[in-house]
Design a protein around this motif. Structure first.
Motif, PDB file in Angstrom:
ATOM      1  N   PRO A  73      -7.126  -1.492 -11.925  1.00 24.91           N
ATOM      2  CA  PRO A  73      -6.385  -2.677 -11.470  1.00 24.91           C
ATOM      3  C   PRO A  73      -7.133  -3.562 -10.468  1.00 24.91           C
ATOM      4  CG  PRO A  73      -4.941  -0.783 -11.529  1.00 24.91           C
ATOM      5  CD  PRO A  73      -6.323  -0.266 -11.795  1.00 24.91           C
ATOM      6  N   ILE A  74      -7.946  -2.961  -9.603  1.00 24.21           N
ATOM      7  CA  ILE A  74      -8.690  -3.772  -8.630  1.00 24.21           C
ATOM      8  C   ILE A  74      -9.797  -4.547  -9.340  1.00 24.21           C
ATOM      9  CG2 ILE A  74     -10.152  -3.715  -6.565  1.00 24.21           C
ATOM     10  CD1 ILE A  74      -8.542  -1.292  -5.620  1.00 24.21           C
ATOM     11  N   ILE A 130      -0.287   1.732  -8.486  1.00 26.48           N
ATOM     12  CA  ILE A 130       0.515   2.789  -7.861  1.00 26.48           C
ATOM     13  C   ILE A 130       0.378   4.090  -8.660  1.00 26.48           C
ATOM     14  CG2 ILE A 130       2.879   3.536  -7.376  1.00 26.48           C
ATOM     15  CD1 ILE A 130       3.537   0.580  -6.734  1.00 26.48           C
ATOM     16  N   HIS A 131       0.455   3.947  -9.986  1.00 27.06           N
ATOM     17  CA  HIS A 131       0.337   5.117 -10.860  1.00 27.06           C
ATOM     18  C   HIS A 131      -1.005   5.837 -10.675  1.00 27.06           C
ATOM     19  CE1 HIS A 131       0.841   7.679 -14.374  1.00 27.06           C
ATOM     20  NE2 HIS A 131      -0.341   7.269 -14.828  1.00 27.06           N
ATOM     21  N   TYR A 135      -2.990   1.951  -5.114  1.00 33.17           N
ATOM     22  CA  TYR A 135      -2.107   1.082  -4.337  1.00 33.17           C
ATOM     23  C   TYR A 135      -1.036   1.965  -3.692  1.00 33.17           C
ATOM     24  CZ  TYR A 135      -3.926  -2.958  -7.036  1.00 33.17           C
ATOM     25  OH  TYR A 135      -4.718  -3.915  -7.621  1.00 33.17           O
ATOM     26  N   ARG A 136      -0.548   1.552  -2.552  1.00 30.18           N
ATOM     27  CA  ARG A 136       0.478   2.306  -1.847  1.00 30.18           C
ATOM     28  C   ARG A 136       1.793   2.326  -2.632  1.00 30.18           C
ATOM     29  NH1 ARG A 136       2.200  -0.150   2.230  1.00 30.18           N
ATOM     30  NH2 ARG A 136       1.017  -2.107   2.207  1.00 30.18           N
ATOM     31  N   GLU A 137       2.521   3.412  -2.482  1.00 34.75           N
ATOM     32  CA  GLU A 137       3.827   3.515  -3.132  1.00 34.75           C
ATOM     33  C   GLU A 137       4.854   2.676  -2.367  1.00 34.75           C
ATOM     34  OE1 GLU A 137       4.974   7.572  -3.522  1.00 34.75           O
ATOM     35  OE2 GLU A 137       3.253   8.112  -4.777  1.00 34.75           O
ATOM     36  N   ALA A 184      -3.778  -1.400  -0.694  1.00 36.05           N
ATOM     37  CA  ALA A 184      -4.571  -0.293  -1.235  1.00 36.05           C
ATOM     38  C   ALA A 184      -4.441   0.981  -0.409  1.00 36.05           C
ATOM     39  CB  ALA A 184      -6.034  -0.701  -1.326  1.00 36.05           C
ATOM     40  N   THR A 185      -4.515   2.114  -1.089  1.00 37.78           N
ATOM     41  CA  THR A 185      -4.644   3.416  -0.430  1.00 37.78           C
ATOM     42  C   THR A 185      -6.105   3.599  -0.037  1.00 37.78           C
ATOM     43  OG1 THR A 185      -5.125   4.489  -2.538  1.00 37.78           O
ATOM     44  CG2 THR A 185      -2.807   4.390  -1.879  1.00 37.78           C
TER      45      THR A 185
END
Length: 201
Positions: A73-74, A130-131, A135-137, A184-185
């Protein structure tokens, strides 16, 4: 001939601005008479409308193709940014500003279509991120899609971001990094840093 006129007009509008280009300019560039142009387009407003619609469709198709590739995704966000910059030619002539000022109805119609298209793509990008744990939940996707669209649109406001200080390329790079770092995580941040470093090489 209609497609030839559309192609040349779009090129001129993006490079010189919607207001700046006259029907005389277009006829001269194509080596045809204005009468020939008016045989296909009733007036300049109709030509501008058709050009913006065609450009929107072309960009949308290219973005949908990128989204269909199921990339990280990024990386997907960076590919979309490249597509937009490629088609809009870095917006040197402030075409969006001229479109908004001189053809407000066309501008608002296109803006609404842009948001609708971007929202679908954007929400899917967030869900995938997210999956994958990049990305953060519990992100508020409705808020994010609107704040992102609002932000990316405001970059083209030359009162806020004068071209003497900012290029569209650097603005979009900085805005995209700003956006991704906010959602982002740690895993996502590492991917982002890798992309940024590779783009600087």
């Amino acid at each position: 001939m209609r497609e030839k006129i559309l192609h040349k007009a779009t090129d001129l509008f993006l490079n010189l601005g919607f207001k700046s280009v006259t029907m005389d300019d277009l006829a001269y560039e194509l080596g045809i008479s204005k009468k020939t142009i008016y045989a296909h387009f009733a007036n300049k407003t109709k030509l501008v409308e058709e050009c913006t619609k065609q450009l929107f469709c072309t960009i949308s198709q290219d973005i949908n193709h990128v989204c269909s590739l199921q990339r990280n995704p990024i990386e997907e966000m960076y590919e979309i940014k490249k597509i937009v910059l490629l088609h809009l030619k870095d917006e040197k002539a402030s075409p969006q500003y001229q479109l908004q000022k001189y053809y407000p109805k066309i501008f608002e119609d296109i803006k609404a279509k842009q948001f609708e298209m971007m929202e679908d793509c954007f929400v899917e990008n967030i869900k995938k991120g997210i999956h994958l744990g990049i990305y953060r939940e519990n992100l508020n996707m409705d808020f994010l899609s609107r704040i992102y669209f609002s932000g990316i649109t405001s970059l083209k406001n030359h009162a806020l971001f004068p071209v003497t200080m900012f290029s569209m390329t650097s603005l979009m790079d900085d805005f995209l990094e700003y956006h991704i770092r906010g959602i982002a995580t740690l895993k996502g941040q590492q991917i982002l840093n890798t992309i940024i470093n590779s783009n600087q090489e």
